[in-house]
Write an enzyme that holds these catalytic residues in place. Structure first.
Site, PDB file in Angstrom:
ATOM      1  N   THR A   1       5.437  67.471  -8.299  1.00 14.44           N
ATOM      2  CA  THR A   1       4.689  67.206  -7.192  1.00 14.44           C
ATOM      3  C   THR A   1       3.773  66.016  -7.547  1.00 14.44           C
ATOM      4  OG1 THR A   1       3.338  68.996  -7.763  1.00 14.44           O
ATOM      5  CG2 THR A   1       4.854  69.553  -6.212  1.00 14.44           C
TER       6      THR A   1
ATOM      7  N   PHE B   1       1.424  77.819 -16.067  1.00  8.38           N
ATOM      8  CA  PHE B   1       0.138  77.229 -16.937  1.00  8.38           C
ATOM      9  C   PHE B   1       0.575  76.665 -18.222  1.00  8.38           C
ATOM     10  CE2 PHE B   1      -0.963  80.781 -14.347  1.00  8.38           C
ATOM     11  CZ  PHE B   1      -2.047  80.254 -13.571  1.00  8.38           C
TER      12      PHE B   1
ATOM     13  N   ARG C   1       1.725  74.469 -21.583  1.00  3.31           N
ATOM     14  CA  ARG C   1       1.005  73.173 -22.047  1.00  3.31           C
ATOM     15  C   ARG C   1       2.156  72.536 -22.553  1.00  3.31           C
ATOM     16  NH1 ARG C   1      -2.528  75.740 -26.224  1.00  3.31           N
ATOM     17  NH2 ARG C   1      -0.655  77.212 -26.246  1.00  3.31           N
TER      18      ARG C   1
ATOM     19  N   LYS D   1      -4.131  77.758  -9.847  1.00  6.50           N
ATOM     20  CA  LYS D   1      -3.397  76.803 -10.557  1.00  6.50           C
ATOM     21  C   LYS D   1      -4.249  75.324 -10.705  1.00  6.50           C
ATOM     22  CE  LYS D   1      -1.137  74.138 -13.341  1.00  6.50           C
ATOM     23  NZ  LYS D   1       0.339  73.926 -13.614  1.00  6.50           N
TER      24      LYS D   1
ATOM     25  N   ASN E   1      -6.765  73.509 -13.859  1.00  9.35           N
ATOM     26  CA  ASN E   1      -6.803  72.399 -14.246  1.00  9.35           C
ATOM     27  C   ASN E   1      -7.895  71.517 -13.957  1.00  9.35           C
ATOM     28  OD1 ASN E   1      -4.218  72.539 -15.503  1.00  9.35           O
ATOM     29  ND2 ASN E   1      -3.071  71.427 -14.080  1.00  9.35           N
TER      30      ASN E   1
ATOM     31  N   PHE F   1     -11.065  72.938 -25.595  1.00  5.45           N
ATOM     32  CA  PHE F   1     -11.119  71.941 -24.569  1.00  5.45           C
ATOM     33  C   PHE F   1     -12.626  71.414 -24.525  1.00  5.45           C
ATOM     34  CE2 PHE F   1      -7.699  70.864 -21.888  1.00  5.45           C
ATOM     35  CZ  PHE F   1      -6.576  71.593 -22.618  1.00  5.45           C
TER      36      PHE F   1
ATOM     37  N   GLY G   1     -13.456  62.428 -26.685  1.00  8.83           N
ATOM     38  CA  GLY G   1     -12.618  61.204 -27.217  1.00  8.83           C
ATOM     39  C   GLY G   1     -12.369  60.356 -26.197  1.00  8.83           C
TER      40      GLY G   1
ATOM     41  N   GLY H   1      -5.205  62.628 -20.161  1.00  3.50           N
ATOM     42  CA  GLY H   1      -4.247  61.757 -19.569  1.00  3.50           C
ATOM     43  C   GLY H   1      -2.928  63.126 -19.130  1.00  3.50           C
TER      44      GLY H   1
ATOM     45  N   CYS I   1      -0.451  66.055 -15.400  1.00  2.01           N
ATOM     46  CA  CYS I   1      -1.212  67.069 -14.573  1.00  2.01           C
ATOM     47  C   CYS I   1      -2.571  66.981 -14.316  1.00  2.01           C
ATOM     48  CB  CYS I   1      -0.746  68.477 -15.466  1.00  2.01           C
ATOM     49  SG  CYS I   1       0.813  68.595 -15.919  1.00  2.01           S
TER      50      CYS I   1
HETATM   51  C1  UGA Z   1      -2.298  71.090 -18.478  1.00  2.82           C
HETATM   52  C2  UGA Z   1      -2.861  72.525 -18.906  1.00  2.82           C
HETATM   53  O1  UGA Z   1      -3.431  72.482 -19.913  1.00  2.82           O
HETATM   54  C3  UGA Z   1      -1.586  73.509 -18.571  1.00  2.82           C
HETATM   55  O2  UGA Z   1      -2.284  74.746 -18.506  1.00  2.82           O
HETATM   56  C4  UGA Z   1      -1.274  73.231 -17.258  1.00  2.82           C
HETATM   57  O3  UGA Z   1      -0.005  74.201 -17.121  1.00  2.82           O
HETATM   58  C5  UGA Z   1      -0.532  71.750 -17.357  1.00  2.82           C
HETATM   59  O4  UGA Z   1      -1.459  70.942 -17.638  1.00  2.82           O
HETATM   60  C6  UGA Z   1       0.276  71.784 -15.960  1.00  2.82           C
HETATM   61  O5  UGA Z   1      -0.206  71.737 -14.991  1.00  2.82           O
HETATM   62  O6  UGA Z   1       1.587  71.689 -15.969  1.00  2.82           O
HETATM   63  P1  UGA Z   1      -0.838  69.537 -20.508  1.00  2.82           P
HETATM   64  O7  UGA Z   1      -0.678  68.549 -19.475  1.00  2.82           O
HETATM   65  O8  UGA Z   1       0.416  69.665 -21.254  1.00  2.82           O
HETATM   66  O9  UGA Z   1      -1.458  71.059 -19.801  1.00  2.82           O
HETATM   67  O10 UGA Z   1      -1.954  68.991 -21.655  1.00  2.82           O
HETATM   68  P2  UGA Z   1      -3.285  69.590 -22.019  1.00  2.82           P
HETATM   69  O11 UGA Z   1      -3.072  70.341 -23.137  1.00  2.82           O
HETATM   70  O12 UGA Z   1      -4.153  70.178 -21.032  1.00  2.82           O
HETATM   71  O13 UGA Z   1      -3.937  68.166 -22.276  1.00  2.82           O
HETATM   72  C7  UGA Z   1      -4.440  67.100 -21.239  1.00  2.82           C
HETATM   73  C8  UGA Z   1      -5.163  66.103 -21.848  1.00  2.82           C
HETATM   74  O14 UGA Z   1      -6.574  66.320 -22.141  1.00  2.82           O
HETATM   75  C9  UGA Z   1      -4.606  65.508 -22.899  1.00  2.82           C
HETATM   76  O15 UGA Z   1      -4.632  63.937 -22.762  1.00  2.82           O
HETATM   77  C10 UGA Z   1      -5.526  65.689 -24.238  1.00  2.82           C
HETATM   78  O16 UGA Z   1      -5.609  64.681 -25.229  1.00  2.82           O
HETATM   79  C11 UGA Z   1      -6.648  65.968 -23.471  1.00  2.82           C
HETATM   80  N1  UGA Z   1      -7.818  66.843 -24.042  1.00  2.82           N
HETATM   81  C12 UGA Z   1      -7.733  67.985 -24.128  1.00  2.82           C
HETATM   82  C13 UGA Z   1      -8.820  66.158 -24.615  1.00  2.82           C
HETATM   83  O17 UGA Z   1      -9.127  65.143 -24.454  1.00  2.82           O
HETATM   84  N2  UGA Z   1     -10.098  67.161 -24.873  1.00  2.82           N
HETATM   85  C14 UGA Z   1      -9.592  68.602 -25.117  1.00  2.82           C
HETATM   86  O18 UGA Z   1     -10.445  69.053 -25.858  1.00  2.82           O
HETATM   87  C15 UGA Z   1      -8.474  68.834 -24.920  1.00  2.82           C
END
Ligand code: UGA
Length: 430
Positions: free
Chosen positions: A82, A142, A144, A202, A206, A247, A251, A255, A258
């Protein structure tokens, strides 16, 4: 159970392979014939730790196959994308509609349809009529990237958004309980609710994660103005059980396919509902995130003496996060691209994502060998915290570069060790 998983992108491929591993008979369906052929050979087409082994095992068991058309089944999972629409903030749900259209000719009236795609609140209720009496559950996912297999097989929770009619809800819940029997036996919490709540769970999850990150990025800026260290601040905050330690990493921001899309989709939906003021803070969350990228670009230009033309800059990392080759809305690549636009000679290195960089950013120079990428650099930026980069030896690398200047956009390195080795180290809020 006989299951179809409609849409074999990231979510669908992992989900199909995991369900087959749990013992179900699964057909992964995708309209892209080349993708179906590739998946049938056990090739996921993207990097996800543990997935190739799982696919091989599931295909080998005979319980998993892939096809371009749906087949008769007891449960149909909808796992199509989506994405954000091209001309606005909203999510495009047309693939969900197309997925339903594709199953109607083969799905019997007692089949259960389970939506897993991330959709704006109100979508599921609008699909019920289309299903002509087949039960619909909305059960958001959910997982990752980078941990997709473990997250699917051992989720924190299962969320079932059930229809209002008690008899249909009961039938749908029983079917889904059977699909997830082993997880429920392992005491994975299962929450039942109505469609709207499930869809919002959901979106809220996010948005909340995105808000945590942007909050810490504002704290990082405050630390910078005041001589504080945001990594220690995060550690101290995280020990408060009400806040939690995850989380909170400051930094260059978030990105991927999602978090950025979902905060915009919730803004768009709230606007349609006439309550945009309620979620206006999410505009700030988005803006802070963008500002975090701007800050790194500004700092890089400063370190290049505001004369970036022809200067050799090495960017460590291209994917939006480590353990993934996904470059959708990657902060690292946006920074690399903007420095290239300013005239710098940018070389990008990444353990898995360079193929995608070639395809989407053909003007950026790529180098798979870290040593070669670093050689002669006048500025190094660590923008995705792959272990390969966070374990780099400051002593060994200093001899490779032209000028030992480093921006650690993920606070992944030990500043003391890098400074002691002679590097001019700059972190984010420390
Ligand atoms: C995210 C959610 O964490 C999942 O639970 C969800 O299922 C998924 O989206 C989705 O909607 O499908 P994801 O996109 O795989 O998962 O990535 P994340 O681990 O959430 O990281 C997202 C971004 O945040 C990355 O660029 C990461 O570098 C950044 N980030 C994460 C930070 O800058 N600081 C943090 O402390 C954590």
């Amino acid at each position: 159970m006989k299951i179809n998983v409609i849409g074999c992108g990231y979510l669908g491929t992992v989900h199909a392979a995991c369900l087959a591993t749990l013992g179900h008979e699964v057909v992964g369906v995708d309209t892209d014939a080349a993708r179906v052929q590739r998946l049938s050979r056990g090739e996921a087409g993207f990097f996800e730790p543990g997935l190739p082994e799982l696919l091989a095992q599931a295909l080998g068991s005979g319980r998993l196959s892939f096809a371009t058309e749906p087949t008769p089944a007891e449960v149909y999972f909808l796992t199509v994308g989506t994405p954000q629409v091209a001309d606005g903030l909203a999510a495009d749900v047309s693939f969900v509609h197309a997925a339903i259209d594709s199953i109607l000719p083969v799905a019997s009236l007692d089949a259960v349809v389970v939506g897993k795609s991330t959709v704006p609140v109100g979508t599921a209720a609008g699909l019920v009529d289309k299903l002509g009496g087949r039960a619909l559950v909305w059960s958001p996912e959910f997982l990752r990237e980078g941990f997709a297999v473990a997250d699917t097989l051992h989720p924190d929770r299962l969320v079932y958004g059930l229809p209002d009619d008690p008899a249909t809800a009961c039938r749908a819940q029983n079917a889904l309980d059977q699909v997830y029997e082993s997880m429920l036996a392992a005491d994975v919490p299962r929450l039942t609710m109505n469609y709207a709540t499930a869809e919002l769970v959901k979106m809220a999850a996010n948005s909340f994660l995105a808000t945590k990150i942007s909050f810490m990025n504002t704290m990082a800026e405050l630390c910078e103005c005041t001589g504080g260290d945001v990594t220690l601040l995060a550690e101290a905050l995280g020990l408060d059980a009400r806040i939690g330690p995850l989380f909170l990493r400051a930094g260059i921001g978030f990105g991927g396919g999602c978090l950025p899309k979902d905060i915009r989709a919730i803004i768009a939906r709230a606007t349609e509902l006439g309550v945009d003021d309620t979620v206006s803070f999410l505009h700030h969350v988005d803006a802070i995130n963008q500002h975090s990228r701007d800050r790194v670009v500004d700092r890089a230009l400063q370190l290049l003496g505001d004369e970036p033309e022809g200067k050799k800059v090495t960017v460590l990392g291209a994917s939006f996060k480590p353990n993934s080759d996904d470059i959708r809305d990657s902060p690292a690549l946006e920074v690399a691209d903007r420095l290239h636009d300013q005239g710098a000679e940018v070389t990008v290195t990444d353990p898995q994502a360079l193929f995608g960089v070639h395809r989407s950013f053909p003007h950026l120079h790529t180098e798979s060998d870290i040593t070669a990428a670093l050689t002669g650099a006048e500025l190094v930026l660590l923008l995705t915290e792959w272990q390969e980069f966070s374990h780099l030896d400051p002593q060994a690398t200093i001899d490779l570069v032209e000028r030992p200047q480093l921006i650690d956009g993920r606070n992944a390195l030990n500043p003391r060790a890098w400074r002691a080795a002679g590097w001019r180290y700059t972190g984010m809020g420390r």
